[in-house]
Structure formats: structure tokens, C-alpha cells
Design a protein around this motif. Structure first.
Motif, PDB file in Angstrom:
ATOM      1  N   ARG A   1      63.073 -25.586  -7.206  1.00 45.24           N
ATOM      2  CA  ARG A   1      64.150 -26.538  -6.883  1.00 45.24           C
ATOM      3  C   ARG A   1      63.731 -27.377  -5.679  1.00 45.24           C
ATOM      4  NH1 ARG A   1      66.322 -21.931  -4.124  1.00 45.24           N
ATOM      5  NH2 ARG A   1      66.834 -22.459  -1.949  1.00 45.24           N
ATOM      6  N   PHE A   2      64.485 -28.450  -5.453  1.00 44.63           N
ATOM      7  CA  PHE A   2      64.250 -29.334  -4.322  1.00 44.63           C
ATOM      8  C   PHE A   2      65.419 -29.254  -3.356  1.00 44.63           C
ATOM      9  CE2 PHE A   2      61.987 -31.350  -7.884  1.00 44.63           C
ATOM     10  CZ  PHE A   2      60.717 -31.434  -7.352  1.00 44.63           C
ATOM     11  N   ASP A   3      65.106 -29.180  -2.062  1.00 48.99           N
ATOM     12  CA  ASP A   3      66.096 -29.396  -1.016  1.00 48.99           C
ATOM     13  C   ASP A   3      65.817 -30.767  -0.419  1.00 48.99           C
ATOM     14  OD1 ASP A   3      67.176 -26.911  -1.486  1.00 48.99           O
ATOM     15  OD2 ASP A   3      65.945 -25.910   0.032  1.00 48.99           O
ATOM     16  N   ASP A   4      66.628 -31.194   0.549  1.00 50.11           N
ATOM     17  CA  ASP A   4      66.425 -32.517   1.143  1.00 50.11           C
ATOM     18  C   ASP A   4      65.046 -32.654   1.791  1.00 50.11           C
ATOM     19  OD1 ASP A   4      68.898 -33.319   0.330  1.00 50.11           O
ATOM     20  OD2 ASP A   4      69.890 -32.869   2.245  1.00 50.11           O
ATOM     21  N   ASP A   5      64.576 -31.598   2.440  1.00 50.05           N
ATOM     22  CA  ASP A   5      63.336 -31.675   3.204  1.00 50.05           C
ATOM     23  C   ASP A   5      62.355 -30.567   2.847  1.00 50.05           C
ATOM     24  OD1 ASP A   5      64.785 -29.595   4.175  1.00 50.05           O
ATOM     25  OD2 ASP A   5      64.615 -30.150   6.298  1.00 50.05           O
ATOM     26  N   ALA A   6      62.494 -29.992   1.654  1.00 47.48           N
ATOM     27  CA  ALA A   6      61.628 -28.886   1.272  1.00 47.48           C
ATOM     28  C   ALA A   6      61.568 -28.752  -0.246  1.00 47.48           C
ATOM     29  CB  ALA A   6      62.110 -27.579   1.898  1.00 47.48           C
ATOM     30  N   VAL A   7      60.561 -28.009  -0.696  1.00 43.62           N
ATOM     31  CA  VAL A   7      60.406 -27.688  -2.109  1.00 43.62           C
ATOM     32  C   VAL A   7      60.297 -26.173  -2.228  1.00 43.62           C
ATOM     33  CG1 VAL A   7      59.050 -28.029  -4.201  1.00 43.62           C
ATOM     34  CG2 VAL A   7      59.117 -29.830  -2.468  1.00 43.62           C
ATOM     35  N   MET A   8      61.034 -25.596  -3.134  1.00 46.20           N
ATOM     36  CA  MET A   8      60.918 -24.172  -3.430  1.00 46.20           C
ATOM     37  C   MET A   8      60.038 -24.028  -4.664  1.00 46.20           C
ATOM     38  SD  MET A   8      62.650 -22.626  -1.081  1.00 46.20           S
ATOM     39  CE  MET A   8      62.749 -20.970  -1.767  1.00 46.20           C
ATOM     40  N   VAL A   9      58.985 -23.213  -4.550  1.00 47.55           N
ATOM     41  CA  VAL A   9      58.087 -22.990  -5.673  1.00 47.55           C
ATOM     42  C   VAL A   9      57.863 -21.498  -5.869  1.00 47.55           C
ATOM     43  CG1 VAL A   9      56.895 -25.196  -5.313  1.00 47.55           C
ATOM     44  CG2 VAL A   9      55.981 -23.112  -4.259  1.00 47.55           C
ATOM     45  N   GLU A  10      57.393 -21.161  -7.039  1.00 42.21           N
ATOM     46  CA  GLU A  10      56.986 -19.787  -7.314  1.00 42.21           C
ATOM     47  C   GLU A  10      55.473 -19.752  -7.436  1.00 42.21           C
ATOM     48  OE1 GLU A  10      57.173 -16.380 -10.813  1.00 42.21           O
ATOM     49  OE2 GLU A  10      58.486 -18.144 -10.927  1.00 42.21           O
ATOM     50  N   GLY A  11      54.808 -19.086  -6.467  1.00 40.94           N
ATOM     51  CA  GLY A  11      53.368 -18.949  -6.531  1.00 40.94           C
ATOM     52  C   GLY A  11      52.981 -17.990  -7.640  1.00 40.94           C
ATOM     53  N   MET A  12      52.188 -18.472  -8.591  1.00 38.81           N
ATOM     54  CA  MET A  12      51.819 -17.659  -9.756  1.00 38.81           C
ATOM     55  C   MET A  12      50.439 -17.027  -9.613  1.00 38.81           C
ATOM     56  SD  MET A  12      53.285 -20.476 -12.462  1.00 38.81           S
ATOM     57  CE  MET A  12      52.822 -19.589 -13.936  1.00 38.81           C
ATOM     58  N   SER A  13      49.500 -17.758  -9.006  1.00 40.08           N
ATOM     59  CA  SER A  13      48.151 -17.229  -8.776  1.00 40.08           C
ATOM     60  C   SER A  13      47.494 -18.020  -7.660  1.00 40.08           C
ATOM     61  CB  SER A  13      47.302 -17.308 -10.050  1.00 40.08           C
ATOM     62  OG  SER A  13      47.109 -18.660 -10.440  1.00 40.08           O
ATOM     63  N   ILE A  14      46.560 -17.388  -6.962  1.00 37.69           N
ATOM     64  CA  ILE A  14      45.850 -18.021  -5.845  1.00 37.69           C
ATOM     65  C   ILE A  14      44.345 -17.870  -6.073  1.00 37.69           C
ATOM     66  CG2 ILE A  14      45.444 -18.002  -3.345  1.00 37.69           C
ATOM     67  CD1 ILE A  14      48.221 -16.824  -2.990  1.00 37.69           C
ATOM     68  N   GLY A  15      43.596 -18.927  -5.789  1.00 40.62           N
ATOM     69  CA  GLY A  15      42.146 -18.874  -5.940  1.00 40.62           C
ATOM     70  C   GLY A  15      41.472 -19.929  -5.089  1.00 40.62           C
TER      71      GLY A  15
ATOM     72  N   LEU B   1      58.223 -24.698   0.837  1.00 41.86           N
ATOM     73  CA  LEU B   1      57.307 -25.656   1.448  1.00 41.86           C
ATOM     74  C   LEU B   1      58.132 -26.663   2.236  1.00 41.86           C
ATOM     75  CD1 LEU B   1      54.947 -26.256  -1.618  1.00 41.86           C
ATOM     76  CD2 LEU B   1      54.619 -24.652   0.277  1.00 41.86           C
ATOM     77  N   ASP B   2      58.142 -26.501   3.549  1.00 42.14           N
ATOM     78  CA  ASP B   2      58.945 -27.379   4.407  1.00 42.14           C
ATOM     79  C   ASP B   2      58.197 -28.677   4.684  1.00 42.14           C
ATOM     80  OD1 ASP B   2      61.392 -25.791   5.097  1.00 42.14           O
ATOM     81  OD2 ASP B   2      59.869 -24.365   5.761  1.00 42.14           O
ATOM     82  N   ASP B   3      58.342 -29.632   3.808  1.00 38.69           N
ATOM     83  CA  ASP B   3      57.638 -30.902   3.918  1.00 38.69           C
ATOM     84  C   ASP B   3      58.487 -31.962   3.217  1.00 38.69           C
ATOM     85  OD1 ASP B   3      55.969 -33.131   3.631  1.00 38.69           O
ATOM     86  OD2 ASP B   3      54.158 -31.913   3.506  1.00 38.69           O
ATOM     87  N   ALA B   4      59.213 -32.752   4.003  1.00 36.77           N
ATOM     88  CA  ALA B   4      60.115 -33.757   3.435  1.00 36.77           C
ATOM     89  C   ALA B   4      59.357 -34.791   2.615  1.00 36.77           C
ATOM     90  CB  ALA B   4      60.898 -34.428   4.556  1.00 36.77           C
ATOM     91  N   GLN B   5      58.160 -35.163   3.087  1.00 37.92           N
ATOM     92  CA  GLN B   5      57.372 -36.159   2.356  1.00 37.92           C
ATOM     93  C   GLN B   5      56.931 -35.608   0.999  1.00 37.92           C
ATOM     94  OE1 GLN B   5      53.937 -37.590   4.478  1.00 37.92           O
ATOM     95  NE2 GLN B   5      53.454 -39.134   2.954  1.00 37.92           N
ATOM     96  N   LEU B   6      56.532 -34.329   0.982  1.00 40.07           N
ATOM     97  CA  LEU B   6      56.146 -33.700  -0.273  1.00 40.07           C
ATOM     98  C   LEU B   6      57.334 -33.643  -1.229  1.00 40.07           C
ATOM     99  CD1 LEU B   6      54.077 -32.085  -1.978  1.00 40.07           C
ATOM    100  CD2 LEU B   6      54.941 -30.019  -0.842  1.00 40.07           C
ATOM    101  N   ALA B   7      58.501 -33.271  -0.718  1.00 39.44           N
ATOM    102  CA  ALA B   7      59.701 -33.198  -1.554  1.00 39.44           C
ATOM    103  C   ALA B   7      60.033 -34.562  -2.152  1.00 39.44           C
ATOM    104  CB  ALA B   7      60.874 -32.669  -0.733  1.00 39.44           C
ATOM    105  N   HIS B   8      59.932 -35.601  -1.332  1.00 35.04           N
ATOM    106  CA  HIS B   8      60.216 -36.956  -1.813  1.00 35.04           C
ATOM    107  C   HIS B   8      59.206 -37.371  -2.878  1.00 35.04           C
ATOM    108  CE1 HIS B   8      61.188 -41.228  -1.813  1.00 35.04           C
ATOM    109  NE2 HIS B   8      59.904 -41.470  -1.605  1.00 35.04           N
ATOM    110  N   GLN B   9      57.938 -37.091  -2.637  1.00 39.66           N
ATOM    111  CA  GLN B   9      56.907 -37.492  -3.592  1.00 39.66           C
ATOM    112  C   GLN B   9      57.095 -36.794  -4.936  1.00 39.66           C
ATOM    113  OE1 GLN B   9      52.885 -36.566  -2.426  1.00 39.66           O
ATOM    114  NE2 GLN B   9      51.977 -37.911  -3.952  1.00 39.66           N
TER     115      GLN B   9
END
Length: 236
Positions: free
Chosen positions: A57-71, A20-28
Motif C-alpha cells: 500500500r501507499f501512504d502519503d510519504d511512504a510505501v509498504m512492501v513485502e520483501g520476498m527475497s534478497i540477493g 520505505l519512508d521516501d515521499a519521492q519514491l511513493a510519488h513516483q
């Protein structure tokens, strides 16, 4: 019970590893909420879809996540409700917009009326407040906050609504929207209330002048109560 944090934005949802390339999201997530790798969050795409994800994990301007389910988000009210609210003094409009988002309003339009004292508004700030309120309320959509405009312009545009409820103490008691109404407008005046010419314009356009009784509510209180009543009376 641990709270599951929700974040809504223009995110691409998928199972597996997602960046998720979103620096604001990563900071929050990292600095404000102090979330750690392994915690579960809900990521919404802003159109009602959402994924349950594990933070990797967190990068400076992104968040790495594992999508487990979508609905699909199951909390959104039915119908579409637009709040036309006069710009209020101090931070009262921000409070009104925040609470309107929490109770299910779809769109917020700040308007200037004859008795409006404050004619400007930082809509970017209000939009941020509204997004956070929608996330905390568990919604799948973030209400759109439009730029400040005139009441006269919106009176014409509001003809697209199935019904428009113009709240004023002089009106008849509001008893809910008919089952045929799927799209409604809610009109809240400024601190000094509507003037007679504005009420007459609303009548001429076929709007319903309604009230919640004899008590005079502050504008921001009226937004909360009346928004909830209209939103949750629309047809499913």
C-alpha cells in the motif's frame, strides 16, 4: 512480458513487511508509474544488494512492501571506471552522464578545461538523471556525480587509477584495457577539444593518449562509445 521496475536508494532490505519512508519514491510509484498494490518491484540498497518485493500500500510519504527475497545484483560491470568529462553546453552533459550510467560507469567528474564554454552545472539534477538511468539499465549501483572541478586537480587525483585513457583524435587506436587494469579513468574534452598544453600534461603524467580513428565525434557521442569500450574491457 511485464516490466519489473527497479528503485535504488539508501533502503534497508528485509523479508516480510517493510516500510520505505521516501515521499519521492511513493510519488513516483503511485502517481508517475501508476503502480498498484500487488505489483512486483525490485528495491536496491545502493551497494549492490536488492530485494524482490510486492507493493502492499501507499501512504502519503511512504510505501509498504513485502520483501520476498534478497540477493546480489548480477548486472554490474567489473572494475571501477571514472569518467572525467568537460562540462558541455546546453543539456549535452546531462545526456552524456545518462548514457555513461547506462553502460556501467562508476563515477562521473565534471571538469573545466581551457576550452570549456560552460563552467557551471546543476549536479543535483544530473545525479537524479544518473540514478534513473542506472535503475532502468538494471544496475545495482548508482554512479556518483561529483561537483564541478578543475582538470588540473583531477589530473593529480587520477594517479590512483591503474590506467587513464585520454581520448583525442591524435592518439593511437584504443584496443582495450590490459587484464591488469581494474580501475580506469576516461577523459573526454569539451566541444573544441583538448589544447596542446593539456595533452602534454597528460603525456607527462603517463596517461595514454588514444583515439577511435579518424572520425571526429561529438563529445556526448564520444562519452557513450568510449565509456562502453573501457568499462567492458576491464578485468573480471
Amino acid at each position: 512480458m511485464t516490466k519489473t521496475h527497479r528503485f535504488i536508494g539508501p533502503y534497508q532490505l528485509a523479508t516480510g513487511t517493510v516500510r520505505l519512508d521516501d515521499a519521492q519514491l511513493a510519488h513516483q510509484m503511485r502517481s508517475v508509474l501508476k503502480l498498484a498494490p500487488g505489483e512486483i518491484v525490485i528495491i536496491g540498497d545502493g551497494s549492490g544488494n536488492e530485494a524482490t518485493c510486492k507493493v502492499l500500500r501507499f501512504d502519503d510519504d511512504a510505501v509498504m512492501v513485502e520483501g520476498m527475497s534478497i540477493g546480489r545484483n548480477a548486472n554490474e560491470p567489473s572494475g571501477h571506471t571514472t569518467l572525467y568529462c568537460a562540462v558541455l553546453k546546453a543539456d549535452h552533459f546531462e545526456l552524456a552522464a545518462q548514457k555513461a550510467a547506462e553502460v556501467g560507469i562508476s563515477e562521473i567528474v565534471p571538469i573545466v578545461t581551457e576550452r570549456t564554454v560552460k563552467g557551471s552545472l546543476r549536479t543535483d539534477r544530473v545525479q537524479k538523471i544518473v540514478r534513473e538511468a542506472a535503475e532502468l539499465a538494471g544496475r545495482g549501483l548508482v554512479p556518483v556525480v561529483r561537483e564541478v572541478t578543475t582538470m588540473q586537480r583531477m589530473l593529480t587525483e587520477a594517479s590512483r587509477n591503474d590506467a587513464n585513457y585520454f581520448f583525442d583524435p591524435s592518439g593511437s587506436a584504443f584496443t582495450g584495457a590490459p587484464r591488469s587494469v581494474a580501475r580506469a579513468g576516461i577523459w573526454i574534452g569539451p566541444e573544441g577539444g583538448w589544447n596542446e598544453s593539456e595533452l602534454e600534461m597528460a603525456r607527462e603524467l603517463g596517461m595514454k593518449i588514444v583515439s577511435l580513428g579518424n572520425l571526429v565525434l561529438r563529445a556526448e557521442t564520444a562519452v557513450i562509445v568510449e565509456s562502453y569500450l573501457v568499462v567492458h574491457s576491464l578485468k573480471s
